[in-house]
Design an enzyme around this catalytic site. Structure first.
Site, PDB file in Angstrom:
ATOM      1  CG  HIS A 252      -2.246   0.665   0.956  1.00  0.00           C
ATOM      2  ND1 HIS A 252      -2.391   1.713   0.066  1.00  0.00           N
ATOM      3  CD2 HIS A 252      -3.477   0.443   1.485  1.00  0.00           C
ATOM      4  CE1 HIS A 252      -3.658   2.112   0.064  1.00  0.00           C
ATOM      5  NE2 HIS A 252      -4.335   1.352   0.902  1.00  0.00           N
TER       6      HIS A 252
ATOM      7  CG  ASP B 250      -8.478 -11.392 -20.298  1.00  0.00           C
ATOM      8  OD1 ASP B 250      -7.888 -12.436 -19.957  1.00  0.00           O
ATOM      9  OD2 ASP B 250      -9.116 -11.288 -21.361  1.00  0.00           O
TER      10      ASP B 250
END
Length: 457
Positions: free
Chosen positions: A195, A397
């Site tokens: 993060h 994808d």
């Protein structure tokens, strides 16, 4: 009241596991089942290095990056139908090899991701080492574990997440990945990202690039932007005093019909509509206040905070907003007495959420000028939510179709009550609604919270 712009509520020498003829021939590390749960066999972690030369040196993190840290875990679920349709029988090994190639190619434009966070935690050392990647195989089908949709999971989530080899320090890593093939041919891809380097939108941007390059696109559709030194560096607030809790994992589905019902209530009361985020946040705020009623005095404050995206507020400050993958968030919050939240109509709570959103621009501007506005108390009375439903993790994808479900798995975070909005699993996703992944109450309050949220299923 005037309604302005709303804040968005919110990353050729290389080495990776060699494709095997069969998953039965690899993955010698067997992770044993727990109380009869399925086994997972893992290969040793291997480094995927950039697919070409990359710059060296040190890049500073931004002042926002420095306030965050730790690894964020997520799991993407790919059913077997998407794999077979996308690969025309190429096989799982070829699919994983293509995904690894996508990581290697992405690490060239995103070369800081191949480095390590410096020991100071204030910068990234661009070492070009690469990201750790693990291949794994589960001894069950996705159907055997309900498609990883149920809570608690029917297979320990930790088995689906990557870990580096012994001796590698977790606090220096920027990203790791694990591809776990199930006996049915489906996959779970576990991602752990720092993060301190990515916010959710930035991490999703990086993974979409991995997918684009794995599928053979010559260049990323969005060019990455580092640009951390352009963000102002006001004085940092003192670190918060945190208490460790024992949160219960829960999942609740808020139906499209319930969301529309809240929106209609707001329309009737205020004469204008509201967003899905506003409606769902009002619901979870009220339900959590009802769950905590027995634990808190009526006049005690309960709060909900949320990370509001601020990229649009940094146009002209960043070299380019599109492509920036660092942290670009400001913590907004709503605070009311527990009694007021329990007794207020949802339309009133929606109004409070909208006011908090509208205050983000001024609050963020004050923060950039050095006025400290990060004043949300991080205790049991405060739940912090993140909207993952629009970040783009469910659009990634790698070459075997988009995931049917994406969810966070951050059971190691025991200090801040957390709520995450995610898209419902396919095929329910097309019908609307929001799934809420919760780690925000302890056992004495979990049953009431579940019962209240079930009213909106």
């Amino acid at each position: 009241m005037h309604r302005g712009n709303k804040s968005e509520i919110s990353s050729f020498p290389f080495s990776f596991p060699q494709a095997a003829a069969s998953y039965d021939d690899i993955l010698p590390q067997i992770i044993p089942s727990i109380a009869g749960m399925p086994t997972v066999a893992k290969s040793p972690p291997a480094l995927i290095s950039p697919a070409g030369p990359t710059p060296s040196g040190t890049l500073p993190l931004s002042s926002i990056d420095k306030t965050l840290g730790g690894l964020v875990n997520l799991i993407q679920v790919f059913p077997p139908s998407s794999l077979s349709a996308a690969h025309d029988g190429q096989g799982a090994a070829a699919a994983v090899a293509a995904m690894c190639m996508g990581f290697a190619r992405a690490l060239v434009p995103y070369y800081p991701v191949a480095g390590r966070i410096s020991p100071s935690g204030l910068a990234v050392d661009c070492t070009g080492e690469g990201v750790w990647f693990v291949e794994a195989a589960a001894g069950c089908t996705l159907a055997d574990v309900d498609g990883l949709e149920c809570c608690p999971l029917l297979i320990p989530g930790e088995l689906l997440l990557p870990r580096p080899p012994p001796g590698e320090k977790l606090d220096g890593l920027i990203l790791m990945a694990q591809a776990t093939r199930f006996a049915c041919g489906g996959f779970a891809v576990g991602i752990s990202f720092s993060h301190a380097v990515f916010d959710g939108q930035g991490a999703a941007q990086f993974l979409r690039t991995v997918g684009e390059l794995a599928r053979g696109l010559p260049t990323p559709s969005v060019a990455p932007v580092w640009g951390r030194d352009a963000i102002p560096d006001p004085p940092s607030p003192p670190p918060p005093q945190l208490t460790e809790f024992r949160f219960v994992n829960q999942v609740a589905d808020i139906s499209a019909e319930s969301i529309e019902r809240v929106k209609d209530e707001v329309k009737q009361a205020a004469g204008e509509g509201c967003s899905t985020f506003d409606a769902v946040t009002a619901v979870v705020f009220k339900c959590r206040a009802l769950a905590l009623a027995a634990a808190l005095p009526d006049d005690a404050e309960v709060r909900v905070g949320f990370a509001a995206g601020t990229r649009h507020l940094l146009r002209g400050v960043l070299p380019a907003v599109d492509g920036y993958y660092g942290n670009c968030v400001y913590l907004a919050s709503v605070a009311c007495t527990g009694r007021a939240v329990r007794e207020s109509p949802l339309a009133v709570l929606v109004g409070a959420v909208r006011e908090a959103k509208e205050a983000v621009a001024a609050g963020f501007a004050d923060w950039m000028r050095g006025v400290d506005r990060y004043d949300v108390l991080l205790d049991y009375s405060t739940a912090i939510l993140s909207d993952w439903s629009r970040l783009g993790f469910d659009e990634v994808d790698y070459g075997f179709g988009v995931p049917s479900y994406v969810f966070p798995h951050n059971d190691h975070v025991d200090f801040v009550p957390a709520l995450n909005y995610v898209s419902p699993p396919a095929p329910r996703r097309g019908g609307g609604g929001i799934r809420v992944v919760l780690r925000c109450v302890e056992e004495p309050h979990a049953a009431v919270l579940a019962a209240e949220l079930a009213k909106f299923a």
